[in-house]
Design a protein around this motif. Structure first.
Motif, mmCIF file in Angstrom:
data_model
loop_
_atom_site.group_PDB
_atom_site.id
_atom_site.type_symbol
_atom_site.label_atom_id
_atom_site.label_comp_id
_atom_site.label_asym_id
_atom_site.label_seq_id
_atom_site.Cartn_x
_atom_site.Cartn_y
_atom_site.Cartn_z
ATOM 1 N N GLU A 35 0.732 -1.185 -0.234
ATOM 2 C CA GLU A 35 0.002 0.003 -0.151
ATOM 3 C C GLU A 35 0.905 1.306 0.046
ATOM 4 O OE1 GLU A 35 -2.922 0.323 3.240
ATOM 5 O OE2 GLU A 35 -3.600 -1.919 2.853
ATOM 6 N N ALA A 36 0.408 2.332 -0.588
ATOM 7 C CA ALA A 36 1.162 3.537 -0.604
ATOM 8 C C ALA A 36 0.020 4.686 -0.841
ATOM 9 C CB ALA A 36 2.277 3.457 -1.564
ATOM 10 N N ILE A 37 0.456 5.846 -0.245
ATOM 11 C CA ILE A 37 -0.626 7.109 -0.430
ATOM 12 C C ILE A 37 0.467 7.823 -1.437
ATOM 13 C CG2 ILE A 37 -1.496 8.757 0.507
ATOM 14 C CD1 ILE A 37 -2.068 7.164 3.067
ATOM 15 N N VAL A 38 -0.070 8.155 -2.813
ATOM 16 C CA VAL A 38 0.481 8.954 -3.752
ATOM 17 C C VAL A 38 -0.198 9.846 -4.395
ATOM 18 C CG1 VAL A 38 2.053 7.070 -4.144
ATOM 19 C CG2 VAL A 38 -0.086 7.092 -5.409
ATOM 20 N N ASP A 39 0.296 10.850 -5.265
ATOM 21 C CA ASP A 39 -0.330 11.652 -5.774
ATOM 22 C C ASP A 39 -1.018 10.921 -7.057
ATOM 23 O OD1 ASP A 39 -0.741 14.382 -6.625
ATOM 24 O OD2 ASP A 39 0.535 14.286 -8.063
ATOM 25 N N PRO A 40 -2.286 11.456 -7.391
ATOM 26 C CA PRO A 40 -3.017 10.773 -8.324
ATOM 27 C C PRO A 40 -2.262 10.732 -9.699
ATOM 28 C CG PRO A 40 -4.400 12.226 -7.310
ATOM 29 C CD PRO A 40 -3.021 12.539 -6.967
ATOM 30 N N ALA A 41 -1.417 11.721 -10.092
ATOM 31 C CA ALA A 41 -0.631 11.567 -11.257
ATOM 32 C C ALA A 41 0.417 10.532 -11.427
ATOM 33 C CB ALA A 41 0.104 12.973 -11.442
ATOM 34 N N ASN A 42 0.771 9.839 -9.965
ATOM 35 C CA ASN A 42 1.972 8.840 -10.008
ATOM 36 C C ASN A 42 1.457 7.569 -9.659
ATOM 37 O OD1 ASN A 42 3.779 10.888 -10.329
ATOM 38 N ND2 ASN A 42 3.847 11.383 -8.054
#
Length: 50
Positions: A35-42
């Motif tokens: 799991e990761a919390i990332v920017d929608p572009a990435n």
């Protein structure tokens, strides 16, 4: 390999997405979730990495 973008999270003025992917362990063959919390572009970059 399952890929899923789960939720949109907002913190202040930044918009973030929690991405979850299944990864198969080379040793045991069992699947684990990363799991990761990332920017929608990435999100696509995160899901395409091994």
């Amino acid at each position: 390999m399952a890929k899923k973008s789960v939720a949109s999270l907002q913190t202040g003025s930044k918009r973030l997405t929690k991405a979850i992917k299944m990864v198969k362990s080379p040793k045991s063959g069992a699947y684990t979730f990363v799991e990761a919390i990332v920017d929608p572009a990435n999100v696509k970059d995160f899901l395409s990495k091994k």
